[in-house]
Structure formats: structure tokens, C-alpha cells
Design an enzyme around this catalytic site. Structure first.
Site, PDB file in Angstrom:
ATOM      1  NE  ARG A  50      -2.118  -1.533   3.535  1.00 51.36           N
ATOM      2  CZ  ARG A  50      -2.627  -1.644   4.758  1.00 51.36           C
ATOM      3  NH1 ARG A  50      -3.892  -1.309   4.985  1.00 51.36           N
ATOM      4  NH2 ARG A  50      -1.872  -2.070   5.760  1.00 51.36           N
ATOM      5  CG  ASP A  52       2.635   6.125   2.732  1.00 55.40           C
ATOM      6  OD1 ASP A  52       1.742   5.333   3.085  1.00 55.40           O
ATOM      7  OD2 ASP A  52       3.745   6.212   3.304  1.00 55.40           O
ATOM      8  CE1 TYR A 121       7.493   1.728  -2.549  1.00 57.20           C
ATOM      9  CE2 TYR A 121       8.220  -0.320  -1.535  1.00 57.20           C
ATOM     10  CZ  TYR A 121       7.215   0.587  -1.829  1.00 57.20           C
ATOM     11  OH  TYR A 121       5.931   0.337  -1.399  1.00 57.20           O
ATOM     12  NE  ARG A 209       7.717   9.953   2.215  1.00 56.57           N
ATOM     13  CZ  ARG A 209       6.563  10.363   2.745  1.00 56.57           C
ATOM     14  NH1 ARG A 209       5.556   9.508   2.907  1.00 56.57           N
ATOM     15  NH2 ARG A 209       6.433  11.611   3.125  1.00 56.57           N
TER      16      ARG A 209
END
Length: 278
Positions: A50, A52, A121, A209
Site C-alpha cells: 500500500r 502512501d 523501491y 522515506r
């Protein structure tokens, strides 16, 4: 039957993946398109990860369960296979910032979330004024100082392995922050953009992040490389670590085992999450 969809999306104008009342989300947009394409009242999908608000995806994976007759009944008359027809119909319904790359019948035991063994990622940073391009401003973070990628990679290596990433995660009540980080490496692409490649079995909220924010502080000289390991060892959210903007982050790829291992992996992951999270 279970269907696997591989899709890409630009997260700029979405309030994240998960359905939220009165908000535009990727899941909500996809489920509405599926209901229209399959001519059913509603559809529920499960995703691999999921994302953001503002995070993009090039390799998101989802699954959905439908009656076989719903698939064949919506195929049309063009002669495409039912899966090709579904992908074509969906892309005709979906807005331009979401695209279904392929649809296929999922193998036995497949679960988009729990069968996954790793997620990859990328985070992209322009650290030179000459590299800042307004045309990709929604996908690349503009950084005001040059970055020392060697120092960042030195710091990154200390974070690899099975670790408690509580220092880099926003906690959820009762949820584990233990993850296995298998890759964290910075390189420059052909244009000179700094790109972080981040691979783990799973990620907790804001983990990538926060890791990037920590390493940018090392790269621009505000912190020594040892600071990353020191922060990790603290095992609590460190306010000195900046959670960088979402727009530089893209879910690039999700990895799955083959054959019988799909179901076995799903069972292991589901049992682990139920025991440690919920």
C-alpha cells in the site's frame, strides 16, 4: 477464479493506495473500473504494497477473485482472450494516471500481498541545479547540496540484514517494525540523477522515506556515515531523521516464488503477520 493484475500509476493526484471515503485513491479508482469492466456491483482487490499519498508505482501487483462467468461475459467480440480483453477494457475506463500492464489468471496459491518475497523501491534525487528538470518534478526530489554517494553507501551497508527498523518507521499499535533489508545502494543513472535501490521482504510505514532522509544527511555532509547505524541502534523514532517527500519514491517491482512455494510463502507470511501485527 483469482486474477493477477500488474499496474503502474502516477501517485501525484492520489491520496495513496487504500480506499478512503470521499478521497481519490488508486484502489478506489481501480475497483470502480473493475466493477464497470466486469459488469458486477463491486470488486475488492488486494495489493502487494500500500503506497502512501504521492508515491508512484511502476510494478504494483494486485489480485481479485471473481466468478469465471463474469470474466467471460465481459470479454466482448474482438477475439481477444478474456484476460487481454479485461486489460483492454480497464485501460479504456481508467484515467491516464493509472495503467494495467497485464492481466492473467493467477496460479494456485497466489496472494499478491502474502506470496511476495520482496519489494523493490527506487528513490530519485537531483543534487545539481543542472539536473533539476521541471518536467519530472513530480518524480524526482530536488536537493540543494551535492551528495557524496560513497559516504551514503558506506552508511547504507550498516543497515542491511534482519533488523528492527523502529527508528525509521511510524509505529502502528501492536505492529512489528522488524524487516529484512537485502539491498540499499546509491548509484547515478545515465542523466546523473542519484537513485537509491531499496529491496526488503516488506516495509513499514514511511520506512524508505526515512532511510533516504537519514542518508541524505550523510551525503551532504551534515552527518558522518556512522550516524545511520547509531540511529538504527536507538530503536525509537528519531526526530533528527527527516521523512523526505513522497514524490521521489516509486514501487518498481515485486518478487514472487514459483509453483508450490507461492502458497507456502503466503501461509508463512500470513501467520507471521497475524502473530506479530494483529
Amino acid at each position: 477464479m483469482r486474477i493477477r493484475l500488474d499496474l503502474s500509476y502516477d501517485g501525484t493526484d492520489f491520496k495513496g493506495w487504500a480506499v478512503q471515503p470521499s478521497l481519490r485513491t488508486v484502489q478506489g479508482t481501480l475497483e470502480e473500473a473493475l466493477a464497470t469492466a466486469l459488469r458486477v456491483p463491486s470488486v475488492r482487490v488486494v495489493c502487494a504494497g500500500r503506497t502512501d499519498t504521492g508515491v508512484h508505482a511502476r510494478g504494483q501487483v494486485v489480485h481479485l477473485d471473481i466468478a469465471p462467468e463474469s470474466l467471460t461475459g465481459s470479454s466482448g467480440r474482438r477475439g481477444d482472450s478474456p484476460m487481454e480483453a479485461l486489460a483492454r477494457r480497464l485501460n479504456g475506463i481508467l484515467p491516464p494516471d493509472v495503467h494495467v500492464r497485464r492481466a492473467l489468471e493467477a496460479p494456485a496459491g497466489f496472494d499478491a500481498r502474502f506470496s511476495a518475497t520482496w519489494r523493490r523501491y527506487a528513490y530519485r534525487v537531483a543534487d545539481d541545479p543542472a539536473l533539476v528538470d521541471p518536467l519530472v518534478r513530480s518524480h524526482v526530489l530536488a536537493w540543494p547540496k551535492p551528495l557524496d554517494l560513497d559516504a551514503m553507501n558506506t552508511a547504507s551497508r550498516a543497515l542491511l540484514g534482519l533488523r528492527d527498523f523502529a527508528s525509521f518507521c511510524r509505529r502502528r499499535e501492536g505492529a512489528t517494525t522488524v524487516r529484512t533489508l537485502t539491498e540499499l545502494e546509491w548509484t547515478r543513472d545515465e542523466t546523473g540523477i542519484a537513485v537509491a535501490r531499496v529491496v526488503a521482504d516488506a516495509f513499514c510505514h514511511s520506512m524508505v522515506r526515512s532511510l533516504v532522509g537519514c542518508l541524505l544527511a550523510v551525503g551532504d555532509g551534515r552527518r558522518p556515515p556512522e550516524w545511520a547505524a547509531e540511529t538504527l541502534a536507538g530503536r525509537r523514532r528519531n526526530p533528527a531523521v527527516t521523512v523526505v517527500h513522497a514524490h521521489g519514491l516509486t514501487l518498481e517491482e515485486v518478487g514472487y516464488p514459483e509453483g508450490a512455494e507461492l502458497a507456502a510463502q503466503a501461509e508463512r507470511a500470513r501467520n507471521t503477520r497475524e502473530a506479530m501485527d494483529d
